[in-house]
Scaffold this motif. Sequence first.
Motif, short mmCIF file in Angstrom:
data_model
loop_
_atom_site.label_atom_id
_atom_site.label_comp_id
_atom_site.label_asym_id
_atom_site.label_seq_id
_atom_site.Cartn_x
_atom_site.Cartn_y
_atom_site.Cartn_z
N HIS A 2 3.75 1.11 2.26
CA HIS A 2 3.76 0.04 3.19
C HIS A 2 3.75 -1.35 2.42
N ARG A 18 -8.52 -10.36 1.34
CA ARG A 18 -9.29 -9.44 0.28
C ARG A 18 -8.68 -9.74 -1.26
N TYR A 33 1.03 -1.17 -0.13
CA TYR A 33 -0.02 -0.08 0.09
C TYR A 33 0.88 0.95 0.00
N PRO A 82 -0.94 -11.46 14.32
CA PRO A 82 -1.29 -10.29 15.15
C PRO A 82 -1.91 -9.39 14.51
N ASN A 83 -2.55 -8.39 14.97
CA ASN A 83 -3.22 -7.16 14.21
C ASN A 83 -2.00 -6.73 13.36
N GLY A 84 -2.67 -6.37 12.02
CA GLY A 84 -1.66 -5.61 11.20
C GLY A 84 -0.64 -6.57 10.51
N ALA A 85 -0.81 -7.73 10.88
CA ALA A 85 0.13 -9.08 10.13
C ALA A 85 -0.16 -8.97 8.51
N GLY A 86 -1.20 -8.78 8.23
CA GLY A 86 -1.52 -8.87 6.63
C GLY A 86 -2.57 -9.87 6.20
N LYS A 87 -3.35 -10.33 7.43
CA LYS A 87 -4.52 -11.29 7.04
C LYS A 87 -5.67 -10.58 6.27
N SER A 88 -5.85 -9.82 6.56
CA SER A 88 -7.11 -9.11 5.85
C SER A 88 -6.66 -8.87 4.27
N THR A 89 -5.69 -8.41 4.29
CA THR A 89 -4.66 -8.06 2.97
C THR A 89 -5.01 -9.17 2.24
N ALA A 136 2.59 -4.79 2.81
CA ALA A 136 1.89 -5.74 3.81
C ALA A 136 1.70 -6.89 3.60
P1 ADP Z 1 -4.50 -7.85 9.65
O1 ADP Z 1 -5.66 -8.02 9.07
O2 ADP Z 1 -3.52 -8.85 10.04
O3 ADP Z 1 -4.98 -7.10 11.09
P2 ADP Z 1 -4.02 -6.07 7.37
O4 ADP Z 1 -3.89 -6.76 5.92
O5 ADP Z 1 -5.51 -5.48 7.69
O6 ADP Z 1 -3.60 -6.82 8.68
O7 ADP Z 1 -3.19 -4.86 7.43
C1 ADP Z 1 -1.53 -5.14 7.03
C2 ADP Z 1 -0.59 -3.82 7.05
O8 ADP Z 1 -1.20 -3.01 5.88
C3 ADP Z 1 -1.00 -2.76 8.37
O9 ADP Z 1 0.21 -2.34 8.62
C4 ADP Z 1 -2.02 -1.96 7.80
O10 ADP Z 1 -1.83 -0.81 8.58
C5 ADP Z 1 -1.91 -1.85 6.38
N1 ADP Z 1 -2.88 -1.55 5.44
C6 ADP Z 1 -4.13 -2.25 5.38
N2 ADP Z 1 -4.85 -1.62 4.68
C7 ADP Z 1 -4.31 -0.64 4.13
C8 ADP Z 1 -4.76 0.47 3.32
N3 ADP Z 1 -5.82 0.33 2.41
N4 ADP Z 1 -3.62 1.59 2.96
C9 ADP Z 1 -2.47 1.55 3.52
N5 ADP Z 1 -2.22 0.48 4.46
C10 ADP Z 1 -2.91 -0.53 4.61
#
Ligand code: ADP
Length: 312
Positions: free
Chosen positions: A17, A48, A14, A38-45, A19
């Motif tokens: 950053h 998605r 992103y 943990p939170n922020g690891a990259g799971k949601s990315t 991810a």
């Molecule tokens: P998780 O689901 O494991 O908590 P995320 O995939 O949401 O982690 O996020 C991984 C990293 O990417 C985090 O540091 C988050 O702040 C960053 N991030 C997630 N979405 C965005 C975005 N749309 N723009 C910029 N940074 C993002």
Amino acid sequence: MADILRIKDLYKSYSDHQALKGVSLSVVSGQIFGLLGPNGAGKSTLIRIINNIIAFDKGDVCIDSRPLDQFSSREIGYLPEERGLYKKMRVTEQLIYLARLKGMSRFDAKKAIKDWFSRLDIANWDKKNLEDLSKGMQQKIQFISTVLHHPKLLILDEPFSGFDPLNAQLIKDEIMRLKKEGTSILLSTHNMASVEELCDKISLIHHGEIVLDGRVETVKKKFGANKFEVVFSGTSQSFSNALWIGAKVISFKEKDDTITAVVTLTGRMEIKEIIASLIGKVEILSFRELLPSMQDIFLRVVAPKEELIANE
Ligand code: ADP
């Protein structure tokens, strides 16, 4: 067994950053795969990307042996953590609408809805709007919307949040039933007890990289401290004498006529030699390896080193 989901060397940034930094994993049919981190690891990315909501920079993603494209969503059922159905639409109409988007006929959707309603104990609610249902009932409807079209891959993000223990169990039973039928399940959760209970394999992501993966029991053995629990009848003295140099006793606990000993191997004898040397000296009632919980393992892998030292 066939890979339903195969991800190879996946990268995603992103703006400033990174991810995901070269993530690879595969989920075979009939497997429950825990995606931990943990939170922020990259799971949601990652989730998605699999759902084609965002694009990736580099790597391969295949669903059922085909590269990800706009048709892949028909093979996928996705239960997001942030639940969101239309509050003002009738329950059945909404489910039919969502199933049609996944390529199901109206007739098949109606039949599947009927089956799921009876399985999840939902009666007489089909003509109501979603907002008239209790929160637990709405959660059930959302779960049904995820599984209705018989997806080969189910992606469940914190599926038990919002359910009371009774309904959480109901959903767990359904997940196990779907697994038995051959559905592959990617389960993203912070609930380590449910990982122990349900998952065959896990990948633990930290700072966009997989730092630990494998079958749950293999991961646990890897983190085991060579600790064993022996329940026996006899005296602690004869137990200790019999162990000799092979193992060290960490604790003895006496209850009624039995003693529970926790021992750790010193590495100079194998476990079967230790058992052999105990036989005849005490009566062994049970013997088991003490393995760390997934919660312990998670903390050991992702906690900053200074915190671990402080807790030791
Ligand atoms: P998780 O689901 O494991 O908590 P995320 O995939 O949401 O982690 O996020 C991984 C990293 O990417 C985090 O540091 C988050 O702040 C960053 N991030 C997630 N979405 C965005 C975005 N749309 N723009 C910029 N940074 C993002």
